[in-house]
Design a protein around this motif. Structure first.
Motif, PDB file in Angstrom:
ATOM      1  N   LEU A   1     -17.581  84.328 -67.366  1.00  0.00           N
ATOM      2  CA  LEU A   1     -17.120  83.961 -68.705  1.00  0.00           C
ATOM      3  C   LEU A   1     -16.300  85.088 -69.331  1.00  0.00           C
ATOM      4  CD1 LEU A   1     -17.121  81.958 -71.062  1.00  0.00           C
ATOM      5  CD2 LEU A   1     -19.276  82.994 -71.828  1.00  0.00           C
ATOM      6  N   ALA A   2     -16.779  86.317 -69.179  1.00  0.00           N
ATOM      7  CA  ALA A   2     -16.046  87.465 -69.728  1.00  0.00           C
ATOM      8  C   ALA A   2     -14.678  87.601 -69.074  1.00  0.00           C
ATOM      9  CB  ALA A   2     -16.863  88.738 -69.542  1.00  0.00           C
ATOM     10  N   ASP A   3     -14.617  87.404 -67.743  1.00  0.00           N
ATOM     11  CA  ASP A   3     -13.332  87.471 -67.035  1.00  0.00           C
ATOM     12  C   ASP A   3     -12.391  86.359 -67.488  1.00  0.00           C
ATOM     13  OD1 ASP A   3     -14.061  89.676 -65.598  1.00  0.00           O
ATOM     14  OD2 ASP A   3     -14.610  88.584 -63.783  1.00  0.00           O
ATOM     15  N   LEU A   4     -12.957  85.181 -67.729  1.00  0.00           N
ATOM     16  CA  LEU A   4     -12.155  84.020 -68.108  1.00  0.00           C
ATOM     17  C   LEU A   4     -11.531  84.202 -69.492  1.00  0.00           C
ATOM     18  CD1 LEU A   4     -11.350  81.084 -67.289  1.00  0.00           C
ATOM     19  CD2 LEU A   4     -13.400  80.329 -68.525  1.00  0.00           C
TER      20      LEU A   4
ATOM     21  N   GLY B   1      -7.470  83.495 -58.275  1.00  0.00           N
ATOM     22  CA  GLY B   1      -8.814  83.833 -57.816  1.00  0.00           C
ATOM     23  C   GLY B   1      -9.380  85.083 -58.444  1.00  0.00           C
ATOM     24  N   GLU B   2      -8.742  85.552 -59.521  1.00  0.00           N
ATOM     25  CA  GLU B   2      -9.252  86.762 -60.175  1.00  0.00           C
ATOM     26  C   GLU B   2     -10.468  86.481 -61.036  1.00  0.00           C
ATOM     27  OE1 GLU B   2      -6.154  88.849 -62.239  1.00  0.00           O
ATOM     28  OE2 GLU B   2      -4.693  88.452 -60.664  1.00  0.00           O
ATOM     29  N   VAL B   3     -10.664  85.205 -61.383  1.00  0.00           N
ATOM     30  CA  VAL B   3     -11.886  84.796 -62.074  1.00  0.00           C
ATOM     31  C   VAL B   3     -12.788  84.153 -61.062  1.00  0.00           C
ATOM     32  CG1 VAL B   3     -12.872  83.362 -63.880  1.00  0.00           C
ATOM     33  CG2 VAL B   3     -10.651  84.465 -64.242  1.00  0.00           C
ATOM     34  N   LEU B   4     -13.862  84.829 -60.713  1.00  0.00           N
ATOM     35  CA  LEU B   4     -14.753  84.337 -59.665  1.00  0.00           C
ATOM     36  C   LEU B   4     -15.588  83.185 -60.181  1.00  0.00           C
ATOM     37  CD1 LEU B   4     -15.928  87.782 -58.236  1.00  0.00           C
ATOM     38  CD2 LEU B   4     -14.069  86.331 -57.413  1.00  0.00           C
ATOM     39  N   SER B   5     -15.812  82.207 -59.319  1.00  0.00           N
ATOM     40  CA  SER B   5     -16.651  81.061 -59.722  1.00  0.00           C
ATOM     41  C   SER B   5     -18.036  81.182 -59.099  1.00  0.00           C
ATOM     42  CB  SER B   5     -15.975  79.765 -59.283  1.00  0.00           C
ATOM     43  OG  SER B   5     -15.760  79.776 -57.894  1.00  0.00           O
TER      44      SER B   5
ATOM     45  N   HIS C   1     -24.399  72.751 -74.148  1.00  0.00           N
ATOM     46  CA  HIS C   1     -24.966  74.004 -73.628  1.00  0.00           C
ATOM     47  C   HIS C   1     -24.222  75.193 -74.225  1.00  0.00           C
ATOM     48  CE1 HIS C   1     -27.243  76.490 -70.876  1.00  0.00           C
ATOM     49  NE2 HIS C   1     -26.133  77.110 -70.528  1.00  0.00           N
ATOM     50  N   GLU C   2     -24.910  75.944 -75.072  1.00  0.00           N
ATOM     51  CA  GLU C   2     -24.290  77.089 -75.735  1.00  0.00           C
ATOM     52  C   GLU C   2     -24.413  78.338 -74.881  1.00  0.00           C
ATOM     53  OE1 GLU C   2     -24.090  79.107 -80.197  1.00  0.00           O
ATOM     54  OE2 GLU C   2     -25.349  77.348 -79.788  1.00  0.00           O
ATOM     55  N   LEU C   3     -23.351  79.137 -74.872  1.00  0.00           N
ATOM     56  CA  LEU C   3     -23.285  80.353 -74.070  1.00  0.00           C
ATOM     57  C   LEU C   3     -23.229  81.572 -74.974  1.00  0.00           C
ATOM     58  CD1 LEU C   3     -20.490  79.047 -71.681  1.00  0.00           C
ATOM     59  CD2 LEU C   3     -22.933  79.189 -71.127  1.00  0.00           C
ATOM     60  N   ALA C   4     -23.724  82.690 -74.466  1.00  0.00           N
ATOM     61  CA  ALA C   4     -23.630  83.939 -75.216  1.00  0.00           C
ATOM     62  C   ALA C   4     -22.171  84.377 -75.257  1.00  0.00           C
ATOM     63  CB  ALA C   4     -24.482  85.017 -74.544  1.00  0.00           C
TER      64      ALA C   4
ATOM     65  N   PRO D   1     -22.330  85.099 -67.187  1.00  0.00           N
ATOM     66  CA  PRO D   1     -21.751  85.957 -68.223  1.00  0.00           C
ATOM     67  C   PRO D   1     -20.549  86.754 -67.725  1.00  0.00           C
ATOM     68  CG  PRO D   1     -24.133  86.068 -68.306  1.00  0.00           C
ATOM     69  CD  PRO D   1     -23.794  85.278 -67.078  1.00  0.00           C
ATOM     70  N   GLU D   2     -20.603  87.192 -66.461  1.00  0.00           N
ATOM     71  CA  GLU D   2     -19.489  87.973 -65.904  1.00  0.00           C
ATOM     72  C   GLU D   2     -18.238  87.111 -65.743  1.00  0.00           C
ATOM     73  OE1 GLU D   2     -23.318  89.721 -65.167  1.00  0.00           O
ATOM     74  OE2 GLU D   2     -22.534  87.761 -64.540  1.00  0.00           O
TER      75      GLU D   2
END
Length: 225
Positions: A146-149, A221-225, A118-121, A143-144
């Motif tokens: 992923l950007a945080d991660l 927990g700064e990267v929300l799941s 599965h490819e992501l932007a 996307p949000e």
């Protein structure tokens, strides 16, 4: 025994001795790959693999780490590359592994990228070309998220020496270039010969700091799941 035959026998013996000496010198040089890194690693331990280069394990930044060399000589019309795979082992509360493969060629045998269908932007800030992927759509971050991660590692990914970044439940991984092969040896004999390669401890410590910052954000927990 004629004089000519004596000369041939002596030449064969001399060449055999020189070859063995060269092999021993090459093995000794490969064993020194991590000599500048070992003093910076707690509980450092070197183990030899079949390729002659050692694998380094220990602790950096409070977490177990593994540094494993990779000789990449499978890409046609491209000089061999010596990479080092750095893994920071720590449990992370993420849905699954996210993998970032920079400048993909399709020949990265050392990469798990092929297993991520599965490819992501790509998030903003990542250099192109790049393939960002995970195992399946149901494990894909938004996307949000992923950007945080990826945010703490954006600068690291922009370094031309960085080939791959991975974040998963078992920890974090990065692949860094150590050296490029000798052109003459590769063109003439297709041998992957590197000129006394040594892993840069500062590059390792910078990468560990980035991976730790990424892992700490997930744990806090700064990267929300």
């Amino acid at each position: 025994m004629t004089g000519a035959l004596v000369v041939i026998v002596v030449a064969v013996v001399v060449l055999s001795v020189l070859h063995r000496r060269s092999q021993r010198a090459d093995a000794a040089d490969r064993a020194r790959l991590f000599e500048r890194v070992v003093p910076r690693v707690q509980d450092a331990r070197l183990t030899r693999e079949s390729g002659g280069y050692p694998v380094l394990t220990g602790r950096l930044g409070g977490h177990p780490v593994t540094l494993r060399p990779i000789v990449d000589a499978v890409t046609l019309r491209k000089l061999p590359v010596l990479w080092v795979e750095l893994v920071v082992h720590r449990a992370l509360a993420v849905e699954g592994t996210v993998n970032v493969l920079l400048r993909p060629l399709g020949t990265e045998f050392f990469s798990p990228d092929a297993g991520f269908a599965h490819e992501l932007a790509p998030p903003p800030g990542l250099p192109r070309p790049v393939r960002v992927a995970c195992a399946s759509a149901d494990r894909a971050p938004s996307p949000e998220v992923l950007a945080d991660l990826i945010a703490p590692a954006t600068e690291l990914c922009g370094d031309p020496a960085t080939k791959e970044l991975g974040v998963g439940r078992g920890g974090l991984r990065v692949v860094l270039r150590v050296a490029e092969g000798d052109q003459a040896s590769y063109r003439s004999a297709r041998r992957a010969v590197f000129d006394h390669p040594r892993v840069d401890p500062d590059a390792v410590l910078r990468a560990v700091a980035v991976l730790d910052a990424t892992g700490d954000r997930v744990s806090a927990g700064e990267v929300l799941s």
